[in-house]
Design a protein around this motif. Structure first.
Motif, PDB file in Angstrom:
ATOM      1  N   LEU A  61      41.160  43.745  36.968  1.00 47.93           N
ATOM      2  CA  LEU A  61      40.829  42.679  36.012  1.00 47.93           C
ATOM      3  C   LEU A  61      40.105  41.527  36.706  1.00 47.93           C
ATOM      4  O   LEU A  61      39.117  41.000  36.198  1.00 47.93           O
ATOM      5  N   TYR A  62      40.623  41.151  37.879  1.00 46.06           N
ATOM      6  CA  TYR A  62      39.977  40.064  38.620  1.00 46.06           C
ATOM      7  C   TYR A  62      38.537  40.453  38.969  1.00 46.06           C
ATOM      8  O   TYR A  62      37.629  39.628  38.923  1.00 46.06           O
ATOM      9  N   GLY A  63      38.348  41.712  39.352  1.00 43.75           N
ATOM     10  CA  GLY A  63      37.006  42.204  39.691  1.00 43.75           C
ATOM     11  C   GLY A  63      36.058  42.053  38.512  1.00 43.75           C
ATOM     12  O   GLY A  63      34.950  41.539  38.633  1.00 43.75           O
ATOM     13  N   ILE A  64      36.523  42.493  37.357  1.00 41.41           N
ATOM     14  CA  ILE A  64      35.730  42.355  36.128  1.00 41.41           C
ATOM     15  C   ILE A  64      35.425  40.887  35.855  1.00 41.41           C
ATOM     16  O   ILE A  64      34.317  40.514  35.468  1.00 41.41           O
ATOM     17  N   LEU A  65      36.443  40.067  36.063  1.00 42.85           N
ATOM     18  CA  LEU A  65      36.302  38.635  35.801  1.00 42.85           C
ATOM     19  C   LEU A  65      35.185  38.051  36.662  1.00 42.85           C
ATOM     20  O   LEU A  65      34.279  37.371  36.159  1.00 42.85           O
ATOM     21  N   VAL A  66      35.228  38.344  37.967  1.00 45.96           N
ATOM     22  CA  VAL A  66      34.199  37.838  38.878  1.00 45.96           C
ATOM     23  C   VAL A  66      32.827  38.355  38.451  1.00 45.96           C
ATOM     24  O   VAL A  66      31.850  37.609  38.393  1.00 45.96           O
ATOM     25  N   THR A 140      49.094  38.048  46.245  1.00 43.46           N
ATOM     26  CA  THR A 140      48.633  36.743  46.712  1.00 43.46           C
ATOM     27  C   THR A 140      47.224  36.828  47.282  1.00 43.46           C
ATOM     28  O   THR A 140      46.376  35.983  47.013  1.00 43.46           O
ATOM     29  N   TYR A 141      46.965  37.869  48.055  1.00 40.99           N
ATOM     30  CA  TYR A 141      45.687  37.938  48.763  1.00 40.99           C
ATOM     31  C   TYR A 141      44.548  38.292  47.826  1.00 40.99           C
ATOM     32  O   TYR A 141      43.407  37.881  48.042  1.00 40.99           O
ATOM     33  N   ALA A 142      44.859  39.015  46.757  1.00 43.74           N
ATOM     34  CA  ALA A 142      43.837  39.247  45.739  1.00 43.74           C
ATOM     35  C   ALA A 142      43.508  37.942  45.040  1.00 43.74           C
ATOM     36  O   ALA A 142      42.352  37.657  44.727  1.00 43.74           O
ATOM     37  N   ILE A 143      44.561  37.141  44.810  1.00 49.60           N
ATOM     38  CA  ILE A 143      44.350  35.864  44.127  1.00 49.60           C
ATOM     39  C   ILE A 143      43.512  34.936  45.004  1.00 49.60           C
ATOM     40  O   ILE A 143      42.595  34.272  44.517  1.00 49.60           O
ATOM     41  N   LEU A 144      43.819  34.921  46.291  1.00 50.67           N
ATOM     42  CA  LEU A 144      43.023  34.077  47.191  1.00 50.67           C
ATOM     43  C   LEU A 144      41.566  34.542  47.199  1.00 50.67           C
ATOM     44  O   LEU A 144      40.638  33.735  47.179  1.00 50.67           O
ATOM     45  N   SER A 145      41.350  35.854  47.221  1.00 49.06           N
ATOM     46  CA  SER A 145      39.985  36.377  47.176  1.00 49.06           C
ATOM     47  C   SER A 145      39.290  35.945  45.897  1.00 49.06           C
ATOM     48  O   SER A 145      38.145  35.500  45.915  1.00 49.06           O
ATOM     49  N   LEU A 146      40.015  36.083  44.798  1.00 45.72           N
ATOM     50  CA  LEU A 146      39.459  35.705  43.500  1.00 45.72           C
ATOM     51  C   LEU A 146      39.041  34.237  43.513  1.00 45.72           C
ATOM     52  O   LEU A 146      37.947  33.880  43.067  1.00 45.72           O
ATOM     53  N   LEU A 147      39.917  33.425  44.080  1.00 45.19           N
ATOM     54  CA  LEU A 147      39.664  31.992  44.116  1.00 45.19           C
ATOM     55  C   LEU A 147      38.369  31.692  44.863  1.00 45.19           C
ATOM     56  O   LEU A 147      37.495  30.968  44.379  1.00 45.19           O
TER      57      LEU A 147
END
Lengths: 156, 662
Positions: A61-66, A140-147
Motif C-alpha cells: 500500500l505504501y508503495g502504491i501511495l508513493v 517501522t522501517y517501511a514507515i521510515l522509508s515511506l516518510l
C-alpha cells in the motif's frame, strides 16, 4: 510531455509500487500458507491469524501511495505533465528508492516474523497480541522509508 | 484508580461446610485461593472427580460439535455483542436438575453419530458393489451356473479393450492352454469378460490372467447380476433413507437441546473448578482451612458474610512483601479501555504503577494523529456509540468499544484540524458537482502542503510523550524517598532535550534566533549535569565513565525514540492519501451520474476497507509507541494476574449474584 526526465520519474513510481508490492505479495503469501495450516487444525483462530497475514500487506500500500503521489506531483495523473529537467526526473527516481527497497525487504522480513507469530498463536492463542506487536516492529522501517520518499517527492 | 490493593484472607470452617464455603466463594468470584500446604493438614483428593468431569466435558463438547454440524447454530454479526444471558439462581437450580439427562443425551448423540457413520459406510460399500456389477447387468448367469463338471468360468475386469477373439487368443497364448473368452462389456479401455476353461488348466490360466492385470469380479451365487443389482438398489435406498432419518433426528435434537448441552458444559466447568479449588484447602479431622487474596475493599463484607452464613472464623491481614500478590486493575471509564493494552504487554510488577491511566490520554492523541481523518473518526464514533447504546455488552467488549470510541473522537478532532474528511471528499465533490474544489476544510493546516511543519510537531508530541515516561520514573523514585535520584533521572535529560530541540529543528526549518541562543547553554547545562549525576556511586573515574556512557546512551536512545514518532506523520499521510486516491478513481468517468454512483457505492466500500486497514495500523503503532518508547522509560512489568475462583461460564452469567461490584 513524456521525455527522458519524465520516464525516469515514472520508473521511480513503478519501482516503488513494484518492489514494495512484490515484498508484500511474498510476505502475505508466506503468512497465508502458515495460517492455512493452523486454521485447518483450529478454524477458531482464523481472525487472529488474519491480522498477522494482513500486517506485511501495508508495504504494498505504501508503495502504491508513493507511486500515486509522485505521478500526481509530476502531472501524469490529474493534470498536465510538467516539463522536468533530466536531473529532476532522476531525483524523483532516487526519491522512490527508499520506499522501493525498504518496502521490499521490510515486507519479506515482517512476513517471516508473522509466520513465526502464527506459530505463537498456535501454541498460546491468548498471546496473539504480542505476535502482532513483534511483526509491527519490522514495519517501522517501511514507515521510515515511506516518510523519506514522501518528503523527497514533495521537496524536490 | 490503578492497582487494586489486596488483603489476605484466611477462613476456618467446619469440614462439613467445606463444599458450601467453596460454592459461595465461587459465586462471589472475588477470592483467589492459595494452595495451603502444611504437614499437619490433610489434603483432599479430588483428582478422580476432576477426571470424571473432564471426561464428561469432553463428551459434551463432542456432542455439541455433532449437533452443530447437524444444524448450524444461529449466528449473527451482532451475536458477539449481546454478551451472556443473565440467569437467576432459582433458574440455575432448576436447570441444574436437568444436567444428568443432558449428559445421557450427549452420550446418545455420540452413539447416534457413530451409527450414522456406520450407515454411511454401508451405503458406500453398496454403491461400490453396484458399480462393480453394473457391466454384468446383461450377463444372464449366476455364480452357481459358472462351473460344470469339467469346466470353470472366471469372471473379471481387464484394463484394456479386447474383442472376443483377441482376448481368447491373448489368454490361450499366455497360458498355453485352450480357453474360450466372452466379452460381456467393453468401455473406455476396460473389458469385463467371462473366460471358460478346463478345471485342470485353472492354475496356469490364472497365472496368465494375473500377468494381463485381470481383476476377478465375484458374481452373486444364486441369481444373476441384474437381480443382484435391483436388490442392491433397494438396500441402498433403505440405507439412505435411514441416514436421512438419523440426520433429521440429530438436527431436531440440536434445535431442541443445544442450549442444554451448552449449559451442561458450563455447569461441568464450574464443578471442575470447584473440585480443583477443594484441592487447595487444608483439612483437619473436623475443620477446613483456606487462604487467599481478596480486593481490600471487599474484605470486611466478605468476612462478615462467611461468619454469618457458615459460622466460619475469618482472619484478614495485610499483604506482606514476601507474598506473591496478584494484580487486578481498576480504572475510571477514561483509562479502563487501556487495561487490555497494559495486559497485552505485561501486568505491572511489584514496584510499577498501573500504566493505563498514565498512557490513556497520550494513547488517544497518538491514535488520532495516525488515523487523522475526520470522516473515518466520525464513522468510528457513530458505530461504537450505537453499539454501546444498543447492546448489553460484556465488560471486555464494552471497554473495547470505549477504546475505539475515544480513539474515534481523537481521530475526528485531528482530521478536522488537518482538513481530511474521507481524504479530500469535500473538495472532490465540490470540484465535480459544484464547479469549485479549491478550498480547504483544515482548521489548522493541510499536512501535505507543509509536511515539515507536521513532522516537527510529531517530534514535539513525541518529546512530551517521552518526558511523561521519564517524569513517571522520577515520581516513582520520589515516592520511594529517593528524592535526589528522582531529580538526577529527570532534570538533566529534560534540559538536554529541551536545549537541543531548537537546534535540531533548525536543520529542517528556520527557528527564531532567541530559541537557538537559549538552546545551546541549556543543552550544555543538561549534558554536564547528565555526565556528573548519571552514575552516583564508585570512584571518580568510574563516575566519569559511567556518566559519559549514560550520555552516549541518551544521545542514541533518545534520537531513535524521537525519530520513531515520524510514524505519526507517515501513517496520517497514508490514510488521507489512500482515501484521496479512492475518491480520484471514483470520479474518473466523465458522466456526472456515474461519478455520483461510483462515489456512493464503490467509494463507501473501499473507504470502509481503507478504514479497516489503517485502523489496524494505528492500533498496532499506538501500542508500539507505548510499549517501546513510553514503557521503556519507567515500566518493568511481570505482575501476575488476579485469578479468583469464579463461575467461569460462557453461555450465561448469574443475575445479581455478584454483590461485589461497584
Amino acid at each position: 510531455m513524456i521525455n527522458l526526465a519524465m520516464s525516469l520519474a515514472i520508473l521511480g513510481a513503478a519501482l516503488a509500487a513494484l518492489l514494495a508490492g512484490i515484498g508484500s505479495a511474498v510476505a502475505v503469501g508466506n503468512v497465508g500458507e502458515a495460517a492455512n495450516g493452523l486454521v485447518s487444525q483450529d478454524p477458531g483462530k482464523f481472525s487472529k491469524v488474519l491480522i498477522l497475514q494482513l500486517l506485511p500487506g501495508t508495504q504494498g500500500l505504501y508503495g502504491i501511495l508513493v507511486a500515486i503521489l509522485l505521478l500526481s506531483r509530476v502531472g501524469v495523473i490529474g493534470g498536465a505533465p510538467l516539463d522536468l529537467t533530466t536531473a529532476q526526473g532522476a531525483a524523483y527516481l532516487f526519491a522512490c528508492l527508499p520506499m522501493a527497497f525498504g518496502g521490499l525487504f521490510s515486507a519479506i522480513h515482517q512476513g517471516k516474523t508473522a509466520v513465526a507469530g502464527v506459530g505463537l498463536v498456535a501454541k498460546k492463542p491468548d498471546q496473539s497480541g504480542k505476535a502482532v506487536i513483534m511483526a509491527a516492529m519490522v514495519e517501522t522501517y517501511a514507515i521510515l522509508s515511506l516518510l523519506i520518499s514522501i518528503l523527497l517527492i514533495y521537496n524536490i | 484508580m490503578a492497582k487494586v490493593p489486596m488483603t489476605k484472607i484466611e477462613i476456618i470452617g467446619l469440614l462439613a461446610d467445606g463444599k458450601q464455603i467453596i460454592e459461595r466463594l465461587q459465586r462471589r468470584g472475588v477470592v483467589e485461593l492459595e494452595n495451603v500446604t502444611s504437614p499437619e493438614l490433610i489434603k483432599l483428593e479430588t483428582a478422580g472427580s476432576v477426571a470424571i468431569f473432564e471426561k464428561n466435558l469432553a463428551s459434551a463438547g463432542a456432542a455439541l460439535a455433532i449437533l452443530d454440524q447437524a444444524r448450524a447454530p444461529k449466528s449473527s454479526l451482532f451475536a458477539a455483542l449481546r454478551g451472556r444471558a443473565p440467569l437467576s439462581t432459582a433458574a440455575f437450580a432448576e436447570k441444574k436438575e436437568g444436567t444428568g439427562a443432558t449428559q445421557n443425551l450427549c452420550y446418545r448423540v455420540i452413539e447416534e453419530e457413530k451409527a450414522l457413520k456406520d450407515l454411511e459406510q454401508t451405503a458406500g460399500q453398496i454403491s461400490l458393489r453396484r458399480d462393480q456389477l453394473l457391466p454384468w447387468a446383461e450377463f444372464p448367469y449366476g455364480g452357481k451356473e459358472l462351473s460344470t463338471k469339467k469346466t470353470v468360468t472366471l469372471t473379471g475386469l481387464l484394463p484394456r479393450s479386447y474383442t472376443e477373439d483377441s482376448l481368447t487368443e491373448a489368454v490361450s497364448e499366455a497360458a498355453g492352454v485352450p480357453v474360450q473368452a466372452a466379452v460381456v462389456n467393453s468401455v473406455k479401455g476396460q473389458t469385463s469378460a467371462a473366460i471358460t476353461l478346463l478345471k485342470a488348466d485353472r492354475e496356469k490360466a490364472e497365472e496368465a490372467l494375473r500377468e494381463l492385470d485381470f481383476a476377478p469380479v465375484l458374481l452373486p451365487r444364486d441369481h444373476n447380476a441384474q437381480q443382484e443389482l435391483s436388490l442392491l438398489n433397494e438396500e441402498e435406498a433403505k440405507t439412505r433413507e435411514m441416514i436421512r432419518e438419523k440426520k433429521k433426528a440429530l438436527a431436531a435434537c440440536a434445535g431442541e437441546h443445544r442450549e442444554e448441552v451448552v449449559f451442561l458444559m458450563d455447569f461441568l466447568r464450574m464443578r471442575m473448578d470447584k473440585y480443583r479449588a477443594l484441592e487447595k484447602l487444608g483439612c483437619t479431622e473436623s475443620t477446613v482451612f483456606l487462604r487467599g487474596y481478596v480486593p481490600a475493599k471487599w474484605a470486611k463484607k466478605l468476612a462478615a458474610e462467611f461468619e454469618e452464613k457458615h459460622g466460619a472464623f475469618v482472619t484478614l491481614s495485610d499483604v506482606t512483601p514476601e507474598d506473591d500478590e496478584p494484580v487486578l486493575l481498576k480504572n475510571d471509564a477514561f483509562a479502563a479501555p487501556l487495561e487490555s493494552i497494559t495486559e497485552m504487554y505485561s501486568l505491572p510488577g511489584e514496584k510499577d504503577p498501573d500504566p493505563s491511566p498514565i498512557m490513556a490520554f497520550a494513547y488517544y492523541v497518538l491514535f488520532g494523529m495516525m488515523l487523522s481523518d475526520a470522516g473515518y473518526g466520525l464513522m468510528m464514533v457513530l458505530f461504537t456509540v450505537f453499539v454501546l447504546a444498543k447492546f448489553p455488552l460484556e465488560e471486555n467488549m464494552r471497554n473495547t468499544m470505549r477504546l475505539f470510541r475515544n480513539c474515534g473522537i481523537s481521530t475526528l478532532i485531528w482530521g478536522a484540524l488537518f482538513g481530511s474528511w474521507w481524504g479530500d471528499l469535500p473538495q472532490v465533490i465540490g470540484k465535480n458537482f459544484f464547479g469549485s474544489g479549491d478550498f480547504s476544510t483544515a482548521l489548522w493546516f493541510e499536512p501535505i502542503d507543509d509536511p515539515i511543519r507536521l513532522l516537527l510537531f510529531c517530534f514535539g508530541v513525541g518529546i512530551l510523550h517521552l518526558f511523561l515516561g521519564v517524569g513517571v520514573k522520577g515520581v516513582m523514585l520520589w515516592k520511594e524517598g529517593k528524592k535526589f535520584d528522582a531529580l538526577c533521572e529527570t532534570v538533566p535529560i529534560y534540559l538536554t532535550i529541551l536545549g537541543i530541540a531548537p537546534l535540531g529543528a533548525s536543520i529542517l526549518t528556520p527557528v527564531p534566533p532567541v530559541l537557538s541562543a537559549i538552546g545551546t547553554p541549556v543543552m550544555l547545562a543538561g549534558v554536564v549535569l547528565l555526565v556528573l549525576t548519571a552514575k552516583r556511586s564508585g570512584g571518580l573515574f568510574s563516575r566519569l565513565f559511567g556518566g559519559l556512557y549514560a550520555l552516549y546512551n541518551a544521545a542514541t536512545g533518545w534520537l531513535g525514540d524521537i525519530l520513531s514518532y515520524s510514524r505519526l506523520l507517515a501513517l496520517g499521510l497514508a490514510t488521507g492519501c489512500i482515501a484521496g486516491v479512492v475518491n480520484m478513481i471514483c470520479v474518473m468517468p466523465p458522466n456526472p451520474v456515474l461519478k455520483a454512483v461510483l462515489l456512493v457505492v464503490a467509494g463507501s466500500a473501499v473507504h470502509v476497507a481503507n478504514l479497516a486497514i489503517n485502523l489496524l495500523g494505528a492500533y498496532v503503532h499506538s501500542d508500539r509507541l507505548q510499549f517501546v518508547e513510553l514503557f521503556g522509560k519507567f515500566y518493568e512489568g511481570g505482575g501476575r494476574a488476579f485469578a479468583p475462583l469464579k463461575a467461569d461460564t460462557k453461555s450465561f452469567r448469574f443475575e445479581k449474584e455478584n454483590i461485589y461490584h461497584d
